[in-house]
Write an enzyme that holds these catalytic residues in place. Structure first.
Site, PDB file in Angstrom:
ATOM      1  N   SER A   1      46.160  36.791  44.615  1.00 27.73           N
ATOM      2  CA  SER A   1      44.865  36.385  45.126  1.00 27.73           C
ATOM      3  C   SER A   1      43.953  35.765  44.074  1.00 27.73           C
ATOM      4  O   SER A   1      44.252  34.726  43.516  1.00 27.73           O
ATOM      5  CB  SER A   1      44.207  37.589  45.806  1.00 27.73           C
ATOM      6  OG  SER A   1      43.099  37.203  46.567  1.00 27.73           O
TER       7      SER A   1
ATOM      8  N   LYS B   1      49.485  35.012  47.366  1.00 24.92           N
ATOM      9  CA  LYS B   1      48.463  35.375  48.343  1.00 24.92           C
ATOM     10  C   LYS B   1      47.288  34.410  48.158  1.00 24.92           C
ATOM     11  O   LYS B   1      46.404  34.640  47.342  1.00 24.92           O
ATOM     12  CB  LYS B   1      48.037  36.826  48.142  1.00 24.92           C
ATOM     13  CG  LYS B   1      47.335  37.445  49.342  1.00 24.92           C
ATOM     14  CD  LYS B   1      45.889  37.043  49.447  1.00 24.92           C
ATOM     15  CE  LYS B   1      45.215  37.686  50.642  1.00 24.92           C
ATOM     16  NZ  LYS B   1      43.811  37.213  50.763  1.00 24.92           N
TER      17      LYS B   1
END
Length: 388
Positions: free
Chosen positions: A303, A328
Protein backbone atom coordinates in the site's frame (compact mmCIF):
# COMPACT_ATOMS: atom_id res chain seq x y z
CA UNK A 1 5.32 -13.88 8.08
CA UNK A 2 5.73 -11.53 11.00
CA UNK A 3 3.55 -9.29 13.11
CA UNK A 4 3.32 -7.01 16.13
CA UNK A 5 0.53 -6.80 18.68
CA UNK A 6 -0.27 -3.42 17.12
CA UNK A 7 -1.53 -4.09 13.60
CA UNK A 8 -3.60 -7.23 13.75
CA UNK A 9 -6.54 -8.30 11.67
CA UNK A 10 -9.91 -7.95 13.40
CA UNK A 11 -11.15 -11.04 15.19
CA UNK A 12 -13.71 -11.94 12.54
CA UNK A 13 -12.25 -14.07 9.77
CA UNK A 14 -12.50 -13.03 6.15
CA UNK A 15 -11.97 -9.31 6.66
CA UNK A 16 -10.27 -7.24 4.00
CA UNK A 17 -7.19 -5.13 4.43
CA UNK A 18 -6.50 -3.67 7.83
CA UNK A 19 -7.39 -0.01 8.15
CA UNK A 20 -3.70 0.74 8.20
CA UNK A 21 -4.11 0.64 4.43
CA UNK A 22 -6.49 3.61 4.36
CA UNK A 23 -5.67 6.67 2.34
CA UNK A 24 -6.06 9.52 4.79
CA UNK A 25 -6.96 12.00 2.06
CA UNK A 26 -9.73 9.71 0.85
CA UNK A 27 -11.02 9.31 4.39
CA UNK A 28 -11.33 13.08 4.69
CA UNK A 29 -12.91 13.33 1.25
CA UNK A 30 -15.47 10.70 2.17
CA UNK A 31 -16.63 12.63 5.21
CA UNK A 32 -16.58 15.99 3.43
CA UNK A 33 -18.63 14.89 0.46
CA UNK A 34 -21.30 13.12 2.47
CA UNK A 35 -20.39 9.72 1.10
CA UNK A 36 -21.35 7.90 4.28
CA UNK A 37 -24.56 6.90 2.61
CA UNK A 38 -28.22 7.74 2.95
CA UNK A 39 -30.35 4.73 3.96
CA UNK A 40 -33.47 6.34 2.51
CA UNK A 41 -32.16 6.45 -1.06
CA UNK A 42 -33.70 4.14 -3.62
CA UNK A 43 -31.57 1.39 -5.12
CA UNK A 44 -30.17 2.15 -8.57
CA UNK A 45 -30.77 -0.09 -11.54
CA UNK A 46 -28.56 -3.22 -11.77
CA UNK A 47 -26.65 -1.72 -14.71
CA UNK A 48 -25.52 1.15 -12.51
CA UNK A 49 -24.13 -1.15 -9.84
CA UNK A 50 -20.72 -1.38 -11.51
CA UNK A 51 -19.60 2.09 -10.36
CA UNK A 52 -17.91 2.62 -6.99
CA UNK A 53 -20.71 4.96 -5.89
CA UNK A 54 -23.33 2.36 -6.76
CA UNK A 55 -21.30 -0.34 -5.01
CA UNK A 56 -21.31 1.80 -1.87
CA UNK A 57 -25.05 2.34 -2.17
CA UNK A 58 -25.64 -1.40 -2.56
CA UNK A 59 -23.89 -2.09 0.73
CA UNK A 60 -25.55 0.74 2.68
CA UNK A 61 -28.96 -0.23 1.31
CA UNK A 62 -28.45 -3.84 2.36
CA UNK A 63 -27.56 -2.71 5.87
CA UNK A 64 -30.57 -0.36 6.07
CA UNK A 65 -32.97 -3.05 4.89
CA UNK A 66 -31.60 -5.51 7.43
CA UNK A 67 -32.06 -2.99 10.24
CA UNK A 68 -35.65 -2.35 9.14
CA UNK A 69 -36.28 -6.10 9.26
CA UNK A 70 -34.75 -6.43 12.73
CA UNK A 71 -31.65 -8.20 11.41
CA UNK A 72 -27.95 -7.39 11.71
CA UNK A 73 -26.96 -4.50 9.41
CA UNK A 74 -23.32 -5.46 9.76
CA UNK A 75 -23.87 -9.05 8.64
CA UNK A 76 -25.99 -7.87 5.71
CA UNK A 77 -23.25 -5.45 4.68
CA UNK A 78 -20.64 -8.20 4.91
CA UNK A 79 -22.68 -10.39 2.58
CA UNK A 80 -23.09 -7.53 0.11
CA UNK A 81 -19.36 -6.84 0.10
CA UNK A 82 -18.61 -10.55 -0.37
CA UNK A 83 -20.96 -10.75 -3.37
CA UNK A 84 -19.44 -7.64 -4.93
CA UNK A 85 -16.04 -9.21 -5.52
CA UNK A 86 -14.35 -6.23 -3.88
CA UNK A 87 -11.02 -7.83 -2.91
CA UNK A 88 -10.21 -5.21 -0.30
CA UNK A 89 -13.75 -4.46 0.85
CA UNK A 90 -14.37 -4.99 4.56
CA UNK A 91 -16.92 -4.23 7.27
CA UNK A 92 -15.87 -3.26 10.80
CA UNK A 93 -17.81 -2.81 13.99
CA UNK A 94 -17.73 0.67 15.49
CA UNK A 95 -15.30 -0.51 18.17
CA UNK A 96 -12.97 -2.18 15.67
CA UNK A 97 -12.91 0.92 13.50
CA UNK A 98 -12.10 3.14 16.46
CA UNK A 99 -9.33 0.70 17.43
CA UNK A 100 -7.69 1.00 14.03
CA UNK A 101 -7.99 4.76 14.08
CA UNK A 102 -6.14 4.73 17.40
CA UNK A 103 -3.47 2.51 15.83
CA UNK A 104 -3.02 5.03 13.03
CA UNK A 105 -2.58 7.67 15.71
CA UNK A 106 0.39 5.64 16.93
CA UNK A 107 -1.27 4.13 20.02
CA UNK A 108 -2.25 0.56 20.80
CA UNK A 109 -3.04 -1.79 23.67
CA UNK A 110 -0.75 -4.78 23.98
CA UNK A 111 2.37 -6.18 25.60
CA UNK A 112 5.01 -4.88 23.19
CA UNK A 113 6.04 -7.98 21.26
CA UNK A 114 6.86 -8.47 17.58
CA UNK A 115 6.78 -12.06 16.39
CA UNK A 116 7.05 -14.20 13.29
CA UNK A 117 6.19 -17.76 12.37
CA UNK A 118 9.15 -19.89 11.39
CA UNK A 119 8.96 -22.52 8.65
CA UNK A 120 8.40 -25.27 11.18
CA UNK A 121 5.42 -23.37 12.62
CA UNK A 122 7.15 -22.06 15.73
CA UNK A 123 6.35 -18.52 16.85
CA UNK A 124 9.53 -16.60 17.58
CA UNK A 125 9.83 -13.20 19.25
CA UNK A 126 11.62 -10.89 16.82
CA UNK A 127 11.55 -7.67 18.83
CA UNK A 128 10.60 -6.41 22.29
CA UNK A 129 9.52 -2.80 22.56
CA UNK A 130 11.49 -0.78 25.06
CA UNK A 131 9.49 0.15 28.17
CA UNK A 132 6.75 -2.38 27.43
CA UNK A 133 5.33 -5.06 29.76
CA UNK A 134 7.22 -7.69 27.75
CA UNK A 135 10.50 -5.84 28.24
CA UNK A 136 9.86 -5.47 31.98
CA UNK A 137 9.29 -9.23 32.21
CA UNK A 138 12.68 -9.92 30.65
CA UNK A 139 11.38 -11.43 27.40
CA UNK A 140 14.04 -11.29 24.70
CA UNK A 141 14.38 -11.43 20.94
CA UNK A 142 14.72 -15.08 19.93
CA UNK A 143 12.50 -16.42 22.71
CA UNK A 144 9.86 -18.88 21.54
CA UNK A 145 6.21 -18.14 22.28
CA UNK A 146 4.44 -21.42 23.01
CA UNK A 147 1.03 -20.35 24.28
CA UNK A 148 -1.19 -17.37 25.07
CA UNK A 149 -3.72 -17.77 27.91
CA UNK A 150 -3.32 -21.53 27.65
CA UNK A 151 -3.91 -21.68 23.88
CA UNK A 152 -1.05 -23.24 21.94
CA UNK A 153 0.17 -20.99 19.15
CA UNK A 154 2.51 -23.23 17.15
CA UNK A 155 1.43 -23.33 13.52
CA UNK A 156 -1.13 -20.56 13.87
CA UNK A 157 -1.08 -17.46 11.65
CA UNK A 158 0.75 -14.57 13.26
CA UNK A 159 -2.37 -12.43 12.96
CA UNK A 160 -4.21 -14.86 15.24
CA UNK A 161 -1.35 -14.88 17.74
CA UNK A 162 -1.33 -11.09 17.76
CA UNK A 163 -5.08 -11.06 18.31
CA UNK A 164 -4.64 -13.32 21.35
CA UNK A 165 -1.89 -11.09 22.75
CA UNK A 166 -4.12 -8.05 22.40
CA UNK A 167 -7.21 -9.83 23.75
CA UNK A 168 -9.36 -8.85 20.77
CA UNK A 169 -12.00 -11.51 21.45
CA UNK A 170 -12.79 -9.87 24.81
CA UNK A 171 -12.06 -6.27 23.82
CA UNK A 172 -9.36 -6.39 26.48
CA UNK A 173 -8.36 -3.04 27.90
CA UNK A 174 -5.11 -1.80 29.36
CA UNK A 175 -4.51 -3.44 32.73
CA UNK A 176 -6.01 -6.81 31.80
CA UNK A 177 -3.82 -9.87 32.33
CA UNK A 178 -2.46 -12.23 29.68
CA UNK A 179 -0.45 -15.37 30.40
CA UNK A 180 2.37 -16.35 28.03
CA UNK A 181 4.09 -19.71 27.74
CA UNK A 182 7.72 -19.15 26.70
CA UNK A 183 10.83 -21.12 25.88
CA UNK A 184 14.50 -20.15 25.69
CA UNK A 185 16.89 -22.94 24.87
CA UNK A 186 16.12 -25.73 27.35
CA UNK A 187 14.24 -23.44 29.71
CA UNK A 188 10.43 -23.28 29.62
CA UNK A 189 8.45 -20.89 31.79
CA UNK A 190 5.29 -18.80 32.06
CA UNK A 191 4.86 -15.06 32.44
CA UNK A 192 1.69 -13.19 33.35
CA UNK A 193 1.73 -9.67 31.94
CA UNK A 194 -0.68 -6.76 32.14
CA UNK A 195 -1.54 -5.16 28.83
CA UNK A 196 -0.70 -1.49 28.54
CA UNK A 197 -1.36 1.50 26.30
CA UNK A 198 1.79 1.81 24.24
CA UNK A 199 3.10 4.20 21.64
CA UNK A 200 4.34 2.74 18.42
CA UNK A 201 7.94 3.15 17.40
CA UNK A 202 7.30 2.98 13.68
CA UNK A 203 10.66 4.52 12.76
CA UNK A 204 13.97 3.18 14.04
CA UNK A 205 17.43 4.35 12.98
CA UNK A 206 20.74 2.53 13.28
CA UNK A 207 24.20 2.91 11.81
CA UNK A 208 26.07 0.00 10.29
CA UNK A 209 29.82 -0.44 10.87
CA UNK A 210 30.63 0.80 7.37
CA UNK A 211 28.88 4.13 7.95
CA UNK A 212 25.58 3.38 6.26
CA UNK A 213 22.44 4.60 8.07
CA UNK A 214 19.43 2.26 8.08
CA UNK A 215 16.03 3.92 8.51
CA UNK A 216 13.46 1.22 9.23
CA UNK A 217 9.81 2.23 8.74
CA UNK A 218 7.40 -0.35 10.14
CA UNK A 219 4.16 1.47 9.24
CA UNK A 220 3.01 4.92 8.20
CA UNK A 221 1.28 6.07 11.37
CA UNK A 222 0.90 9.74 12.25
CA UNK A 223 4.19 11.58 12.54
CA UNK A 224 6.24 9.00 10.64
CA UNK A 225 6.88 11.25 7.64
CA UNK A 226 8.45 13.94 9.82
CA UNK A 227 10.41 11.28 11.72
CA UNK A 228 11.91 10.03 8.44
CA UNK A 229 12.77 13.58 7.40
CA UNK A 230 14.46 14.21 10.76
CA UNK A 231 16.44 10.97 10.46
CA UNK A 232 17.68 12.02 7.01
CA UNK A 233 18.68 15.47 8.26
CA UNK A 234 20.61 13.94 11.16
CA UNK A 235 22.51 11.49 8.97
CA UNK A 236 26.08 12.79 8.85
CA UNK A 237 27.76 14.09 5.73
CA UNK A 238 26.93 12.23 2.55
CA UNK A 239 26.49 8.86 4.24
CA UNK A 240 24.38 6.42 2.27
CA UNK A 241 20.90 5.50 3.50
CA UNK A 242 19.00 2.24 3.38
CA UNK A 243 15.26 2.93 3.67
CA UNK A 244 14.01 -0.40 5.00
CA UNK A 245 10.34 -0.89 4.05
CA UNK A 246 10.27 -4.66 4.46
CA UNK A 247 7.11 -5.84 6.19
CA UNK A 248 5.60 -2.34 6.07
CA UNK A 249 1.87 -2.94 5.67
CA UNK A 250 1.07 0.66 4.72
CA UNK A 251 -0.75 3.37 6.61
CA UNK A 252 -1.55 7.01 6.01
CA UNK A 253 -0.68 8.14 2.51
CA UNK A 254 -0.04 11.69 3.72
CA UNK A 255 2.80 10.32 5.86
CA UNK A 256 4.22 8.37 2.91
CA UNK A 257 4.19 11.54 0.81
CA UNK A 258 5.95 13.44 3.60
CA UNK A 259 8.55 10.67 3.74
CA UNK A 260 9.00 10.98 -0.03
CA UNK A 261 9.56 14.71 0.46
CA UNK A 262 12.65 13.89 2.54
CA UNK A 263 14.32 12.52 -0.60
CA UNK A 264 12.73 14.54 -3.43
CA UNK A 265 12.78 18.19 -4.39
CA UNK A 266 9.08 18.48 -5.11
CA UNK A 267 7.44 16.78 -8.08
CA UNK A 268 5.01 13.92 -8.59
CA UNK A 269 4.72 11.09 -6.07
CA UNK A 270 1.67 9.30 -7.47
CA UNK A 271 -1.58 9.75 -9.36
CA UNK A 272 -4.86 8.21 -8.30
CA UNK A 273 -8.52 8.13 -9.22
CA UNK A 274 -11.52 8.30 -6.93
CA UNK A 275 -14.89 7.56 -8.51
CA UNK A 276 -13.37 8.42 -11.89
CA UNK A 277 -11.85 11.76 -10.84
CA UNK A 278 -8.10 11.94 -11.51
CA UNK A 279 -5.91 13.45 -8.81
CA UNK A 280 -2.22 13.64 -7.99
CA UNK A 281 0.09 13.72 -4.98
CA UNK A 282 3.24 15.86 -4.92
CA UNK A 283 6.30 16.00 -2.70
CA UNK A 284 7.28 19.19 -0.91
CA UNK A 285 10.39 20.93 -2.27
CA UNK A 286 13.72 20.88 -0.48
CA UNK A 287 14.40 17.20 0.10
CA UNK A 288 17.88 15.65 0.04
CA UNK A 289 18.40 14.57 -3.56
CA UNK A 290 22.14 13.86 -3.47
CA UNK A 291 23.00 11.24 -0.88
CA UNK A 292 23.01 7.57 -2.06
CA UNK A 293 19.74 5.79 -1.31
CA UNK A 294 18.54 2.19 -1.45
CA UNK A 295 14.94 1.19 -0.74
CA UNK A 296 14.71 -2.31 0.73
CA UNK A 297 11.42 -4.15 0.08
CA UNK A 298 9.81 -7.60 0.22
CA UNK A 299 6.47 -9.33 -0.20
CA UNK A 300 5.22 -7.67 2.99
CA UNK A 301 5.74 -4.16 1.58
CA UNK A 302 2.21 -2.93 0.92
CA UNK A 303 0.00 0.00 0.00
CA UNK A 304 1.43 3.37 1.09
CA UNK A 305 4.87 1.74 1.37
CA UNK A 306 4.56 0.64 -2.27
CA UNK A 307 3.46 4.15 -3.23
CA UNK A 308 6.66 5.54 -1.70
CA UNK A 309 8.79 2.82 -3.30
CA UNK A 310 7.29 3.45 -6.73
CA UNK A 311 7.91 7.18 -6.46
CA UNK A 312 11.57 6.77 -5.49
CA UNK A 313 12.14 4.16 -8.20
CA UNK A 314 10.38 5.97 -11.04
CA UNK A 315 11.97 9.30 -10.17
CA UNK A 316 15.42 7.68 -10.26
CA UNK A 317 16.02 8.63 -6.65
CA UNK A 318 16.63 5.17 -5.19
CA UNK A 319 17.78 1.73 -6.22
CA UNK A 320 15.14 -0.76 -5.06
CA UNK A 321 16.55 -4.00 -3.63
CA UNK A 322 14.74 -7.09 -2.36
CA UNK A 323 11.77 -9.09 -3.63
CA UNK A 324 8.55 -8.13 -5.41
CA UNK A 325 6.19 -6.13 -3.21
CA UNK A 326 2.70 -7.25 -2.23
CA UNK A 327 0.62 -5.40 -4.86
CA UNK A 328 -1.99 -3.44 -2.93
CA UNK A 329 -2.62 -0.32 -4.99
CA UNK A 330 -6.32 0.28 -4.46
CA UNK A 331 -8.04 3.03 -2.51
CA UNK A 332 -10.76 2.44 0.08
CA UNK A 333 -13.35 4.90 1.35
CA UNK A 334 -15.30 4.35 4.59
CA UNK A 335 -19.10 4.44 4.65
CA UNK A 336 -20.96 4.66 7.95
CA UNK A 337 -23.76 2.10 8.31
CA UNK A 338 -27.01 2.57 10.28
CA UNK A 339 -25.79 0.63 13.34
CA UNK A 340 -22.54 2.60 13.59
CA UNK A 341 -20.39 -0.02 11.87
CA UNK A 342 -18.20 1.00 8.93
CA UNK A 343 -17.91 -0.48 5.44
CA UNK A 344 -14.54 0.13 3.80
CA UNK A 345 -15.04 -0.11 0.03
CA UNK A 346 -12.72 0.22 -2.95
CA UNK A 347 -13.28 3.42 -4.92
CA UNK A 348 -10.16 3.71 -7.08
CA UNK A 349 -6.51 2.87 -7.71
CA UNK A 350 -3.20 4.72 -7.72
CA UNK A 351 -0.30 4.68 -10.17
CA UNK A 352 3.37 5.46 -9.83
CA UNK A 353 4.83 8.60 -11.47
CA UNK A 354 5.63 6.58 -14.62
CA UNK A 355 2.02 5.40 -14.79
CA UNK A 356 2.57 1.86 -13.53
CA UNK A 357 -0.33 0.11 -11.84
CA UNK A 358 0.58 -1.49 -8.52
CA UNK A 359 -2.63 -3.33 -7.57
CA UNK A 360 -2.28 -7.05 -8.16
CA UNK A 361 1.21 -6.62 -9.61
CA UNK A 362 3.43 -5.09 -6.98
CA UNK A 363 6.74 -3.39 -7.68
CA UNK A 364 9.66 -5.32 -9.12
CA UNK A 365 12.99 -4.36 -7.49
CA UNK A 366 15.91 -3.17 -9.58
CA UNK A 367 17.92 -5.91 -7.90
CA UNK A 368 15.98 -8.98 -6.83
CA UNK A 369 17.45 -10.81 -3.83
CA UNK A 370 15.94 -12.97 -1.10
CA UNK A 371 18.76 -13.82 1.26
CA UNK A 372 21.16 -11.27 2.78
CA UNK A 373 19.18 -8.37 1.31
CA UNK A 374 20.66 -5.78 3.66
CA UNK A 375 24.21 -6.86 2.78
CA UNK A 376 23.37 -6.53 -0.92
CA UNK A 377 21.90 -3.09 -0.25
CA UNK A 378 25.21 -2.05 1.34
CA UNK A 379 27.07 -3.29 -1.73
CA UNK A 380 24.80 -1.27 -4.00
CA UNK A 381 25.35 1.84 -1.88
CA UNK A 382 29.11 1.45 -2.16
CA UNK A 383 28.72 1.68 -5.92
CA UNK A 384 26.49 4.76 -5.71
CA UNK A 385 28.84 6.86 -3.64
CA UNK A 386 31.16 6.98 -0.69
CA UNK A 387 29.11 5.85 2.35
CA UNK A 388 31.67 7.09 4.84
Amino acid sequence: MSGRDLFCQPRRAGRGAALTLLFASVLVAGAATGSFGDPDRKSPSPSARSTPAAHRETVTDAAAEAMADGKSPMEAAERAVSRSGDRWGAVYSQGEYEEFEEALDGQYTGVGLCARRERDGRIEVTRVQSGSPAAAAGIRTGDRLRSVDGEKVDGRPVTEVVSLLRGDADDAAAGTKVSLGLERGTRAWSETLRRARLSTDSVTVRKLPGGVTVIKVAAFTKGVGDAVRTAVEQTPGHAGIVLDLRGNSGGLVTEAVTAASAFLDGGLVATYDVNGAQRSLHADPGGDTTRPLVALVDGGTMSAAELLTGALQDRGRAVVVGSRTFGKGSIQMPSRLPDGSVAELTVGHYRTPAGHTVDGRGITPDLEVDAEALERAETVLSGLGDPS
